[in-house]
Design an enzyme around this catalytic site. Structure first.
Site, PDB file in Angstrom:
ATOM      1  N   SER A  46      18.404  -9.389  -0.170  1.00  8.44           N
ATOM      2  CA  SER A  46      17.502  -8.351   0.348  1.00  8.44           C
ATOM      3  C   SER A  46      16.559  -7.926  -0.764  1.00  8.44           C
ATOM      4  CB  SER A  46      18.288  -7.124   0.833  1.00  8.44           C
ATOM      5  OG  SER A  46      18.970  -7.397   2.029  1.00  8.44           O
ATOM      6  N   GLU A  76       3.514   5.474   0.462  1.00  9.04           N
ATOM      7  CA  GLU A  76       4.167   5.909   1.710  1.00  9.04           C
ATOM      8  C   GLU A  76       4.451   4.744   2.668  1.00  9.04           C
ATOM      9  OE1 GLU A  76       2.726   8.789  -0.427  1.00  9.04           O
ATOM     10  OE2 GLU A  76       1.166   8.029   0.864  1.00  9.04           O
ATOM     11  N   SER A  77       4.963   3.666   2.169  1.00  9.57           N
ATOM     12  CA  SER A  77       5.242   2.541   3.049  1.00  9.57           C
ATOM     13  C   SER A  77       6.202   1.596   2.347  1.00  9.57           C
ATOM     14  CB  SER A  77       3.940   1.829   3.404  1.00  9.57           C
ATOM     15  OG  SER A  77       3.360   1.318   2.224  1.00  9.57           O
ATOM     16  N   CYS A 129       0.375   2.085   4.966  1.00  5.03           N
ATOM     17  CA  CYS A 129      -0.451   3.189   5.434  1.00  5.03           C
ATOM     18  C   CYS A 129      -1.766   3.172   4.671  1.00  5.03           C
ATOM     19  CB  CYS A 129       0.267   4.508   5.216  1.00  5.03           C
ATOM     20  SG  CYS A 129       1.686   4.619   6.299  1.00  5.03           S
TER      21      CYS A 129
END
Lengths: 128, 128
Positions: free
Chosen positions: A68, A75-76, A96
């Site tokens: 992972s 903000e993303s 964003c």
């Protein structure tokens, strides 16, 4: 009344663009290569014109193991999960702002991992 | 030929369930409270029967500032992003495995944040 007040700027909201997909039949050696996958995500951040805050990766063993990678981009985020015994990966690129291009980041990672087939979806994550 | 070979187990694939949504008109004080939001995500992990690997939170200033919380949960994640000046948040709960319940985690966070309205979507992230 000034025009600035009459006409709200089109940018006066959160423009959220989330591109995500499922990638099938990838070379399992690539899907177990934590360093390669992390570099792909870091390069995708640049290609999509995003600003990196922090990126981390983890490697999991076992039958359903894989890697992972999650990158926080202001903000993303970008999240790449792989399962090497299933030759399978999923990818989320959620950005964003009008200046970022999540589709370019998605395309870059897909072209690097070369899945035999993949699905891609788009979700609007804007505030209005 | 044994039955185990003849009939593939229904679990012999990656079961991916991704519940995500946009939450509008939330109390901005809650959306700027990094500690509260991180605790909500950590509690949601337990409610959804997921195993936490690592959780991190970040706080951003400025007009489009807010808080981001990302939890890596073995081969999946929860991501909560807020924009306190827009009273807006987005939530992604993406889990793998038949035992986890991403809808319960989503519902728990929505009920805690009390948006006046929200959208919720489901994406299948399974490997076949």
């Amino acid at each position: 009344m000034s025009k600035q007040v009459e006409f709200q700027s089109p940018e006066d909201k959160i423009i959220g663009k989330h591109v995500f997909g499922n990638l099938y039949d990838i070379n399992p050696e690539d899907l177990n290569n934590e360093q390669l996958l992390k570099e792909l995500v870091l390069n995708a951040v640049k290609i999509a014109n995003m600003n990196l805050v922090e990126a981390k990766s983890w490697s999991f063993g076992g039958k359903k193991g894989g890697v992972s990678v999650i990158a926080l981009i202001e903000e993303s985020h970008i999240a790449l999960h792989t399962w090497n015994e299933y030759n399978y990966a999923t990818l989320d690129v959620y950005t964003c702002g009008e200046d970022s291009d999540p589709q370019a980041a998605f395309k870059f990672i897909v072209e690097a991992l070369k899945p035999r087939r993949y699905q891609v979806f788009f979700a609007d994550r804007s505030s209005s």
